[in-house]
Design an enzyme around this catalytic site. Structure first.
Site, PDB file in Angstrom:
ATOM      1  N   VAL A  85       0.866  -1.181   0.000  1.00  0.00           N
ATOM      2  CA  VAL A  85       0.000   0.000   0.000  1.00  0.00           C
ATOM      3  C   VAL A  85       0.900   1.227   0.000  1.00  0.00           C
ATOM      4  O   VAL A  85       1.619   1.466   0.978  1.00  0.00           O
ATOM      5  CB  VAL A  85      -0.939   0.000   1.227  1.00  0.00           C
ATOM      6  CG1 VAL A  85      -1.813   1.247   1.227  1.00  0.00           C
ATOM      7  CG2 VAL A  85      -1.812  -1.256   1.247  1.00  0.00           C
ATOM      8  N   GLU A  86       0.878   1.961  -1.106  1.00  0.00           N
ATOM      9  CA  GLU A  86       1.778   3.108  -1.251  1.00  0.00           C
ATOM     10  C   GLU A  86       1.104   4.403  -0.794  1.00  0.00           C
ATOM     11  O   GLU A  86      -0.119   4.484  -0.666  1.00  0.00           O
ATOM     12  CB  GLU A  86       2.246   3.212  -2.708  1.00  0.00           C
ATOM     13  CG  GLU A  86       3.085   2.001  -3.112  1.00  0.00           C
ATOM     14  CD  GLU A  86       3.626   2.055  -4.526  1.00  0.00           C
ATOM     15  OE1 GLU A  86       4.505   1.227  -4.849  1.00  0.00           O
ATOM     16  OE2 GLU A  86       3.163   2.909  -5.319  1.00  0.00           O
ATOM     17  N   GLU A  97       4.383  -7.989   2.792  1.00  0.00           N
ATOM     18  CA  GLU A  97       4.762  -8.925   3.851  1.00  0.00           C
ATOM     19  C   GLU A  97       4.400  -8.361   5.224  1.00  0.00           C
ATOM     20  O   GLU A  97       3.889  -9.071   6.095  1.00  0.00           O
ATOM     21  CB  GLU A  97       6.267  -9.204   3.805  1.00  0.00           C
ATOM     22  CG  GLU A  97       6.755  -9.852   2.526  1.00  0.00           C
ATOM     23  CD  GLU A  97       7.225  -8.829   1.496  1.00  0.00           C
ATOM     24  OE1 GLU A  97       6.549  -7.798   1.308  1.00  0.00           O
ATOM     25  OE2 GLU A  97       8.277  -9.083   0.875  1.00  0.00           O
ATOM     26  N   CYS A 133      12.270  -7.204   1.041  1.00  0.00           N
ATOM     27  CA  CYS A 133      13.245  -6.135   1.319  1.00  0.00           C
ATOM     28  C   CYS A 133      13.821  -6.316   2.726  1.00  0.00           C
ATOM     29  O   CYS A 133      13.313  -7.092   3.539  1.00  0.00           O
ATOM     30  CB  CYS A 133      12.589  -4.772   1.160  1.00  0.00           C
ATOM     31  SG  CYS A 133      11.537  -4.286   2.543  1.00  0.00           S
ATOM     32  N   CYS A 136      11.395  -5.763   5.679  1.00  0.00           N
ATOM     33  CA  CYS A 136      10.459  -6.879   5.877  1.00  0.00           C
ATOM     34  C   CYS A 136      11.162  -8.086   6.493  1.00  0.00           C
ATOM     35  O   CYS A 136      10.576  -8.798   7.314  1.00  0.00           O
ATOM     36  CB  CYS A 136       9.800  -7.268   4.563  1.00  0.00           C
ATOM     37  SG  CYS A 136       8.533  -6.083   4.061  1.00  0.00           S
TER      38      CYS A 136
HETATM   39 ZN   LIG Z   1       9.422  -4.997   2.284  1.00  0.00          ZN
END
Ligand SMILES: [Zn+2]
Length: 182
Positions: A85-86, A97, A133, A136
């Site tokens: 969700v940006e 995640e 990433c 996460c």
């Molecule tokens: Zn991430």
């Protein structure tokens, strides 16, 4: 159920003396680990992650990701899903995640059994384009117990026709992950 061996890792320390003290490259050792995987459950989770990616809100990157988790202490095997969700304030963006894990933790579950991630727009790309990433990985680390007999496992969906996913435990996904022992 299928059995799989996560391979051993063995790297020795190395040192370089300097006038100000040694520089140290820490070694790393993980024993091989036998894991038993419920492949039908993993396939179901991967599909749930793929479906969740369709609901991603990614107006800036157009990079849609979905995740699905099952927690270890949940007798109902509830599947919690999430998508990225940006936000216009880019720092407010959250990955799939963490959305899925936050949902599971909010329901009272704090130990991860399986996490599946599906990167809709990079399913056929190299692993580094599809894997979680760093933030996460650290977030997942909180819900993994490295000493448990049945480790938490992370599955990264692979679009290759003969491949389901790459599989990791948290130690292989996040060596030297921070953990606060109180
Ligand atoms: Zn991430």
């Amino acid at each position: 159920m299928v059995r799989l061996t996560l391979p051993a890792v063995q790297v020795a320390d190395s040192f370089a003396p300097t006038p100000a003290g040694r520089l140290v490259v820490p070694g790393f050792a993980l024993p091989a680990r036998e894991v038993e995987i419920d492949e039908l459950l993993v396939a179901k989770l991967l599909q749930a992650a793929k479906d969740a990616a369709e609901r991603a809100y990614a107006p800036f990157s157009q990079f849609r990701v979905g995740a699905a988790v099952i927690m270890d202490n949940d007798p109902k095997n509830t599947i919690f899903t999430g998508a990225n969700v940006e936000n216009s304030s880019y720092g407010g963006t959250i990955c799939a995640e963490r959305t899925a894990l936050t949902s599971a933790a909010s329901a009272g579950f704090h130990r991860l059994r399986y996490l599946a991630v599906s990167v809709r727009d990079a399913l056929h790309s190299p692993l580094c384009d599809r894997s979680p990433c760093g933030l996460c990985r650290q977030f997942m680390r909180q819900f993994c117990d490295p000493n448990a007999g049945n480790p938490s496992l992370i599955f990264v969906q692979d679009g290759a026709p003969d491949t389901m996913a790459q599989v990791f435990d948290i130690e292989r996904l996040l060596p030297w992950g921070f953990h606060f022992n109180k």
